[in-house]
Design an enzyme around this catalytic site. Structure first.
Site, PDB file in Angstrom:
ATOM      1  N   ASN A   1       0.856  -1.189   0.000  1.00 29.95           N
ATOM      2  CA  ASN A   1       0.000   0.000   0.000  1.00 29.95           C
ATOM      3  C   ASN A   1       0.892   1.239   0.000  1.00 29.95           C
ATOM      4  O   ASN A   1       2.120   1.149   0.010  1.00 29.95           O
ATOM      5  CB  ASN A   1      -0.994  -0.014   1.167  1.00 29.95           C
ATOM      6  CG  ASN A   1      -0.307  -0.039   2.534  1.00 29.95           C
ATOM      7  OD1 ASN A   1       0.766   0.540   2.724  1.00 29.95           O
ATOM      8  ND2 ASN A   1      -0.923  -0.719   3.491  1.00 29.95           N
ATOM      9  N   LYS A   2       0.264   2.406  -0.020  1.00 29.17           N
ATOM     10  CA  LYS A   2       1.036   3.650  -0.157  1.00 29.17           C
ATOM     11  C   LYS A   2       2.009   3.853   1.007  1.00 29.17           C
ATOM     12  O   LYS A   2       3.167   4.238   0.802  1.00 29.17           O
ATOM     13  CB  LYS A   2       0.079   4.838  -0.267  1.00 29.17           C
ATOM     14  CG  LYS A   2       0.765   6.171  -0.525  1.00 29.17           C
ATOM     15  CD  LYS A   2      -0.199   7.217  -1.040  1.00 29.17           C
ATOM     16  CE  LYS A   2      -1.277   7.569  -0.053  1.00 29.17           C
ATOM     17  NZ  LYS A   2      -2.113   8.701  -0.528  1.00 29.17           N
ATOM     18  N   LYS A   3       1.548   3.574   2.219  1.00 32.67           N
ATOM     19  CA  LYS A   3       2.408   3.735   3.400  1.00 32.67           C
ATOM     20  C   LYS A   3       3.596   2.769   3.333  1.00 32.67           C
ATOM     21  O   LYS A   3       4.747   3.153   3.592  1.00 32.67           O
ATOM     22  CB  LYS A   3       1.592   3.493   4.667  1.00 32.67           C
ATOM     23  CG  LYS A   3       2.372   3.604   5.962  1.00 32.67           C
ATOM     24  CD  LYS A   3       1.442   3.444   7.156  1.00 32.67           C
ATOM     25  CE  LYS A   3       2.192   3.574   8.478  1.00 32.67           C
ATOM     26  NZ  LYS A   3       3.146   2.471   8.721  1.00 32.67           N
TER      27      LYS A   3
ATOM     28  N   ASP B   1      -5.396  -8.681   1.293  1.00 33.63           N
ATOM     29  CA  ASP B   1      -5.505 -10.098   0.911  1.00 33.63           C
ATOM     30  C   ASP B   1      -6.416 -10.259  -0.296  1.00 33.63           C
ATOM     31  O   ASP B   1      -6.154 -11.064  -1.191  1.00 33.63           O
ATOM     32  CB  ASP B   1      -6.077 -10.924   2.079  1.00 33.63           C
ATOM     33  CG  ASP B   1      -5.208 -10.859   3.318  1.00 33.63           C
ATOM     34  OD1 ASP B   1      -3.983 -10.741   3.166  1.00 33.63           O
ATOM     35  OD2 ASP B   1      -5.765 -10.922   4.422  1.00 33.63           O
TER      36      ASP B   1
END
Length: 478
Positions: free
Chosen positions: A197-199, A265
């Site tokens: 994800n972006k983080k 997931d």
């Protein structure tokens, strides 16, 4: 929607987790401390971590195997039972005595998670377990369409093991997709793609993703540094970014977000599912976006079925008649999911050569017998055998599209035999509908359906009559 033409075989390797939920209400604060008192009303346990990836693939209709390491603890026994419940083979589960299988317990009040507590082992699995996984993998890798590594940082996917698995997969020309964990992605070097994800991508690349420019720098760095075929970053409500030779962003399609638990997931599982049919990466990402949109609208570690995804896509008014035209494999999977949801399936069939009001009224009456109307459509060859070489007037594709454009028709399936008996045997509908001209006659498939319904036709309305009228007008003009 992606093209589905078989039942894919997908292998998942990673950290299996037991997700435990305590559901309750809270009406007062404890006198002992400033905390809520939760009145637990329900308790549930589901597969989490790599197990949630397995669950998602199973819900989509894939054939799934899993390789992992468990302990001899109570949570391990719960995990094995959960896998058995969805009929996933446990032959590749390795028992390591000193391990405690991860169990995450969450307390949910009024659709909100208020606290979570974990019991688990995080130490890396021993060398014997790693070698056993490699031995299994070498023997079975060729059986699968796609390989997934689901890393939750619980010690299964060590650096050496992960690199060995990627090397073996690449040697066998198998796509290997990874849901990564941690700050150092070097152990995933050479994978087909990663799904941070972006983080996570910001932390791994040390580039703070604030806009499209910083996103481009980060996604390119991931691809080049870790030798990926495709670079992907999930952007939560903004969608999913892809980079191969250029950056593109597919926007999200989530309508309501109740819980993002397990959304990663779902992305991993649905990407693998779509890619197993050799769909291109952009189509796979669009499909994954839809699946994720379904899942975040539910509470807890959830899954999405094919039918839910189809219905969800339709709800955004991105309607295409083509989406309703299904091959036999697709409609079989869809019907299975519909039956699991207790939807009543209605089936009828015919040539529907020149669509007229009689057909439309007939189909409306048929739909009223249940929830989902599936129309079996005679192929061109079938019609020629039944009605002669001058028919059909319209090709099977034209006829299928016109039928699919009707709101009352949910799915259209073409069959090539003189009767739809084989198709009815595959679908096993609740209701079989035919015209009233079959009164007193044997109807193909009536021994399979739960009930036969005969519907009155509108007098004077038929394709043959329309053709005759056209021919008479042509002759009168001579």
């Amino acid at each position: 929607m992606i093209n589905i033409n078989k039942k894919p075989k997908i292998l998942v390797i990673g950290d299996l987790i037991v997700d435990h939920y305590l559901w309750g209400t809270s009406e007062r604060i404890s006198p002992e401390a400033p905390v809520q008192i939760i009145n637990v009303e329900k308790e549930s346990t589901v597969l989490g971590g790599a197990g949630n990836v397995v669950n998602n693939l199973n819900a989509l209709g894939a054939e799934v195997d899993v390789i992992s390491v468990v302990g001899e603890c109570k949570a391990s026994k719960e995990l094995i039972k959960l896998l058995s419940n969805i009929k996933v083979d446990k032959q590749f589960l390795i028992t390591q005595k000193d391990r405690i299988t991860s169990k995450k317990s969450r307390i949910i009040v009024a659709h909100q998670q208020v606290v979570r507590y974990d019991v688990e082992s995080k130490i890396e699995i021993n060398s014997k377990s790693q070698q056993t996984i490699i031995t299994y993998f070498k023997k079975i890798v060729q059986k699968y369409d796609v390989i997934l590594l689901s890393d939750y940082g619980k010690g299964i996917l060590t650096f050496e093991l992960t690199q060995s698995l990627i090397s073996i997969a690449n040697h066998n020309n198998k796509k290997i997709l990874v849901d990564p964990k941690g700050l150092d992605y070097s152990k995933y070097n050479g994978a087909f793609l990663l799904t941070p994800n972006k983080k996570e991508a910001s932390e791994a690349t040390k580039i703070n993703i604030l806009d499209n420019d910083s996103l481009a720098l980060s996604i390119v760095k991931l691809k080049e540094k870790y030798n990926l075929t495709f670079s992907i970053i999930t952007l939560s409500e903004q969608g999913v970014a892809i980079f191969d030779k250029e950056l593109r962003i597919h926007p999200t399609v989530a309508r309501e977000v109740f819980d993002v638990t397990g959304a990663g997931d779902t992305i991993l599982a649905s990407l693998a599912f779509a890619l197993s049919f050799n769909n291109d990466i952009d189509e796979a990402v669009k499909f994954a976006n839809l699946a994720s949109g379904v899942v975040v609208g539910k509470i807890g570690s959830a899954t999405a079925t094919l039918n839910e995804i189809i219905e969800y896509e339709s709800s955004f008014n991105k309607f295409s008649s083509k989406e309703k035209i299904k091959n036999w494999n697709e409609i079989s999977s869809i019907v299975k999911n519909l039956k699991d949801k207790n939807r009543k399936i209605v089936f009828t069939n015919g040539c529907f050569d020149i669509l007229h009001i009689g057909h439309v009224k007939y189909l409306e009456k048929a739909k009223n017998f249940g929830d989902i109307l599936i129309v079996g459509l005679n192929s061109d060859d079938s019609i020629k055998r039944l009605k002669g070489n001058s028919r059909p007037i319209n090709s099977q594709i034209d006829r299928a599209y016109i039928l699919a454009s009707l709101e009352t028709v949910d799915y259209v399936v073409i069959f090539d035999k003189d009767t739809p008996y084989e198709l009815i045997s595959l679908l096993k509908p609740d209701i079989l509908v035919k015209g009233s001209d079959y009164t007193g006659k044997e109807v193909a498939g009536q021994d399979i359906a739960k009930r036969l319904e005969l519907v009155e036709y509108i007098d004077g309305k038929s394709t043959t009559k329309i053709i005759n009228q056209i021919q008479e007008k042509d002759l009168s003009s001579l």
